[in-house]
Structures are given as structure tokens and as C-alpha cells.
Scaffold this active site. Structure first.
Site, PDB file in Angstrom:
ATOM      1  N   HIS A  72      28.864 -14.979  42.822  1.00  0.00           N
ATOM      2  CA  HIS A  72      29.167 -14.009  41.760  1.00  0.00           C
ATOM      3  C   HIS A  72      30.558 -14.280  41.191  1.00  0.00           C
ATOM      4  CE1 HIS A  72      31.122 -10.764  44.633  1.00  0.00           C
ATOM      5  NE2 HIS A  72      31.670 -11.931  44.763  1.00  0.00           N
ATOM      6  N   CYS A  94      38.843 -13.342  42.459  1.00  0.00           N
ATOM      7  CA  CYS A  94      37.390 -13.119  42.288  1.00  0.00           C
ATOM      8  C   CYS A  94      36.981 -13.152  40.814  1.00  0.00           C
ATOM      9  CB  CYS A  94      36.981 -11.799  42.924  1.00  0.00           C
ATOM     10  SG  CYS A  94      37.269 -11.773  44.690  1.00  0.00           S
ATOM     11  N   HIS A 140      32.273 -17.683  42.902  1.00  0.00           N
ATOM     12  CA  HIS A 140      32.397 -18.093  44.306  1.00  0.00           C
ATOM     13  C   HIS A 140      31.226 -17.500  45.066  1.00  0.00           C
ATOM     14  CE1 HIS A 140      34.341 -14.163  43.995  1.00  0.00           C
ATOM     15  NE2 HIS A 140      33.875 -13.957  45.211  1.00  0.00           N
ATOM     16  N   HIS A 171      29.141 -16.061  48.726  1.00  0.00           N
ATOM     17  CA  HIS A 171      29.235 -15.313  49.989  1.00  0.00           C
ATOM     18  C   HIS A 171      27.948 -15.525  50.764  1.00  0.00           C
ATOM     19  CE1 HIS A 171      32.847 -13.092  48.938  1.00  0.00           C
ATOM     20  NE2 HIS A 171      32.309 -12.791  47.767  1.00  0.00           N
ATOM     21  N   ASP A 231      18.569 -14.576  47.116  1.00  0.00           N
ATOM     22  CA  ASP A 231      18.857 -15.790  47.872  1.00  0.00           C
ATOM     23  C   ASP A 231      19.235 -16.942  46.936  1.00  0.00           C
ATOM     24  OD1 ASP A 231      19.004 -17.403  50.185  1.00  0.00           O
ATOM     25  OD2 ASP A 231      16.976 -18.144  49.816  1.00  0.00           O
ATOM     26  N   HIS A 232      20.430 -17.499  47.119  1.00  0.00           N
ATOM     27  CA  HIS A 232      20.944 -18.605  46.295  1.00  0.00           C
ATOM     28  C   HIS A 232      20.999 -18.248  44.804  1.00  0.00           C
ATOM     29  CE1 HIS A 232      20.086 -20.822  49.981  1.00  0.00           C
ATOM     30  NE2 HIS A 232      20.979 -21.694  49.560  1.00  0.00           N
ATOM     31  N   GLU A 282      29.808  -8.569  53.220  1.00  0.00           N
ATOM     32  CA  GLU A 282      30.134  -9.580  52.217  1.00  0.00           C
ATOM     33  C   GLU A 282      30.969 -10.687  52.852  1.00  0.00           C
ATOM     34  OE1 GLU A 282      31.779  -9.075  47.754  1.00  0.00           O
ATOM     35  OE2 GLU A 282      33.255  -8.685  49.318  1.00  0.00           O
TER      36      GLU A 282
END
Ligand code: NI
Length: 135
Positions: A15, A34, A40, A42, A79-80, A122
Site C-alpha cells: 500500500h 509511508c 511498500h 506488509h 493476497d499480493h 501489520e
């Protein structure tokens, strides 16, 4: 007798924290690193707690059914994923607070048991919860 069941799921996603309506300096001040344009990632860990009466099978709900539901509604969706590209974050910043809101709304559709709480990790330092906090 009522019982509580918690299952844990993991998914990586990326995100960028950026508010379109805010100035560049405000985005920098609020989100810091961020707000990096490249985003980046998580490795999120999601714990889902449901409750229900213990059935004749001795269970709150069927674990396979529960896993299929959570995987379909949440894990496979995020996911991804680049969270910023998803419709639920077209206007809302994909912070973990807002991700919890989206996940909670999706999981509330599970009918065999009652959704009580979600807990989203997170990072090792940041965890977010939504639902019945007395659990
Ligand atoms: Ni982040």
C-alpha cells in the site's frame, strides 16, 4: 454453551498511504515514509474470532467452511494485492484501520457463527482490532 473460535490467516500486500485531498506537505507530515510514491509491503496476519453454540459435533462451526469463507472473502482478495488499486480504497486511504473496516464488513456475512472480532497485525509493532473488544 457458547464458545469462541479464533483462526489466523496471513497474506502479503502493499500500500501507499496518501490522501488525494491533502497537500503534498500534509501527506508527508501525516504519513512520512509511508507516503513514498512506490509504496511498500506488509506481511499481514489476520485473526478472526467467531462465537456460537457448541454443536452436536462439538464445534462452534465447521472449520473447513469457515476457512473457505475467509479465504474467498478476504485472503484471496488481498493476497499480493496493491491495496490502493481496490475499489474499497478508491476514496479511503488503505491504512490498517480502513483495511479492518473492509475486512469486518466482508466477514459479517458469515452466517454459521457470529463474527465477534478481528485483529490485524501489520508489523511486529502495530496491531489493530475491531469488534467486541471485551474478548
Ligand atoms: Ni505500511
Amino acid at each position: 454453551m457458547k464458545a469462541y473460535l479464533t483462526r489466523r490467516y496471513t497474506f502479503p500486500a502493499s500500500h501507499r498511504l496518501h490522501l488525494d485531498d491533502a497537500s503534498e506537505s500534509e501527506n508527508q507530515r501525516v504519513y512520512g515514509k509511508c507516503n513514498n510514491p512506490h509504496g511498500h509491503g506488509h506481511n499481514y496476519a489476520l485473526e478472526v474470532t467467531v462465537s456460537g453454540q457448541i454443536s452436536a459435533h462439538g464445534m462452534v462451526c465447521d472449520l473447513g467452511e469457515f476457512d473457505r469463507f475467509v479465504n474467498t472473502e478476504v485472503v484471496s482478495r488481498y493476497d499480493h494485492a496493491n491495496l490502493n488499486t481496490l475499489p474499497e480504497f478508491a476514496k479511503d486511504v488503505p491504512t490498517s484501520e480502513n483495511l479492518c473496516l473492509a475486512i469486518f464488513a466482508r466477514l459479517q456475512k458469515f452466517t454459521p457463527a457470529r463474527l465477534e472480532k478481528i485483529r490485524l497485525e501489520e508489523t511486529r509493532k502495530n496491531t489493530f482490532e475491531m469488534g467486541n473488544m471485551s474478548l
